[in-house]
Design an enzyme around this catalytic site. Structure first.
Site, PDB file in Angstrom:
ATOM      1  N   THR A 254       1.056  -0.801  -0.286  1.00  0.00           N
ATOM      2  CA  THR A 254      -0.251  -0.522   0.220  1.00  0.00           C
ATOM      3  C   THR A 254       1.220   1.090   0.253  1.00  0.00           C
ATOM      4  O   THR A 254       1.785   1.089   0.948  1.00  0.00           O
ATOM      5  CB  THR A 254      -0.676   0.239   1.314  1.00  0.00           C
ATOM      6  OG1 THR A 254      -1.546  -1.083   1.018  1.00  0.00           O
ATOM      7  CG2 THR A 254      -1.604   1.577   1.054  1.00  0.00           C
ATOM      8  N   PHE A 256       1.007   5.375   0.265  1.00  0.00           N
ATOM      9  CA  PHE A 256       0.417   6.396   1.844  1.00  0.00           C
ATOM     10  C   PHE A 256       1.143   7.593   0.975  1.00  0.00           C
ATOM     11  O   PHE A 256       2.552   7.330   0.604  1.00  0.00           O
ATOM     12  CB  PHE A 256       0.731   6.148   2.860  1.00  0.00           C
ATOM     13  CG  PHE A 256       0.259   4.254   3.626  1.00  0.00           C
ATOM     14  CD1 PHE A 256      -0.891   4.964   4.286  1.00  0.00           C
ATOM     15  CD2 PHE A 256       0.591   3.697   3.170  1.00  0.00           C
ATOM     16  CE1 PHE A 256      -2.003   3.556   5.149  1.00  0.00           C
ATOM     17  CE2 PHE A 256       0.187   2.239   3.584  1.00  0.00           C
ATOM     18  CZ  PHE A 256      -0.998   2.590   4.320  1.00  0.00           C
TER      19      PHE A 256
END
Length: 354
Positions: A254, A256
């Site tokens: 992921t 960010f």
């Protein structure tokens, strides 16, 4: 104890004393920088330059990632001597967003869990937090639409990025899964572990909840349940790891973004994010992208998103390599502004470290 082992231990003790003295000297230098700059000594570009330089100088045996992690904590502690940063993230405690915040800022800042991505933006915009950390895309599940919409509507800037490898674990109070009657997790994590669950826990009802940390909290209260969550949630709620790394894609990551009232200066290895819309005419998309190609600016991402201005109208989120002050990037952006119906530069920032 052999003489060789005793000598090695004495040598380690002396080295520890030297390291401690050097750390104190570094901290005093950082304090002096803070006095000169009136307390605001955190600069994302400077931190990125330091970490890259140390990786380049590293001759082992410690891997680059370990060296950078150690020095991230040193810089974090030195910053904390002045005025600890306040960093908002998508809570509750134990989420991957908190892990991303700690990876980027170290342990010294005060981290503020918020109930939604909207609240992260609001905390930073209101001054209740200095920085915010929000998920923007996952390598398996794609873009986080809510974050993209808020970047378009909000005046805050992107000043950094964090890439976090996502390892999912099956957690429970129980020692085994034989007695489990239900499974809690965030919907995205259920999707990331879909094949593993079908092979191993096809019989269990899957209950989506607001976050993996919430799933872990529920599993801690319910002995007949289990949860999918990360390492931090397992430690926070005292759960047993019945299975580890159960994500279907071993490279599941992921990304960010770090948001603030400012973006970052050039670090030498940067990325610029922007959002734009094309004029409603034939060849409009080609007209948007052509200046990037002509000026030799590499585009690493192009994401379309429905615009709120009308049906079947779209905005395009673009990541390009380089800082907006770089000559080639600046020239391409000037031409893009002349051709596009709308352009907003979201920020320039250092490319994520290891």
């Amino acid at each position: 104890m052999s003489d060789e082992l005793l000598n090695l231990r004495n040598q380690i003790d002396r080295l520890d004393e030297e390291i401690l003295a050097r750390l104190a000297e570094r901290a005093r230098c950082a304090q002096r920088v803070g006095e000169i700059k009136h307390g605001n000594i955190y600069r994302p570009e400077r931190e990125a330059q330091v970490l890259r330089r140390l990786a380049d100088l590293n001759g082992g045996p410690l891997p680059d990632v370990a060296v950078q992690k150690i020095f991230r904590e040193i810089m974090s502690a030195c910053l904390g001597l002045e005025q600890p940063l306040k960093v908002a993230y998508l809570g509750p405690a134990g989420t991957f967003s908190e892990s991303a915040s700690r990876k980027h800022f170290g342990a010294a800042p005060n981290v503020l869990p918020t109930p939604s991505i909207d609240e992260v933006f609001r905390a930073v915009e209101s001054g209740n937090a200095d920085y915010g950390v929000v998920p923007v895309e996952n390598s398996t599940e794609g873009a986080v639409g809510g974050t993209l919409d808020l970047l378009l509507a909000n005046p805050l800037k992107v000043c950094g990025e964090v890439k976090l490898r996502i390892h999912q674990n099956l957690l429970s109070r129980a020692e085994g899964i034989g007695g489990a009657k239900r499974l809690y997790s965030h919907a995205q994590s259920l999707a990331q572990c879909h094949e593993w669950l079908n092979r191993n826990l096809a019989h269990l009802p899957r209950i989506p909840v607001a976050s993996n940390a919430e799933a872990a909290r529920l599993a801690a209260e319910d002995p007949e349940s289990c949860a999918i969550a990360g390492e931090a949630a397992a430690e926070l709620y005292g759960l047993n790891k019945l299975a580890t790394n159960i994500e279907d894609d071993p490279n599941n990551t992921t990304r960010f973004l770090v948001i603030a009232s400012h973006d970052a200066g050039p670090s030498g290895n940067d990325k610029t994010s922007l959002v734009c819309s094309a004029q409603n005419r034939p060849g409009a998309m080609h007209a948007l992208l052509e200046p990037l190609a002509r000026h030799g600016v590499d585009m690493s991402k192009l994401e379309s998103r429905p615009a709120r201005s009308g049906l079947w109208e779209y905005v395009f989120y673009v990541d390009i390599q380089g800082h907006q002050t770089d000559a080639a990037v600046a020239a391409a952006l000037r031409e893009l502004n002349e051709r596009a119906a709308f352009v907003k530069v979201l920020g320039s920032y250092p490319v994520a470290a290891i």
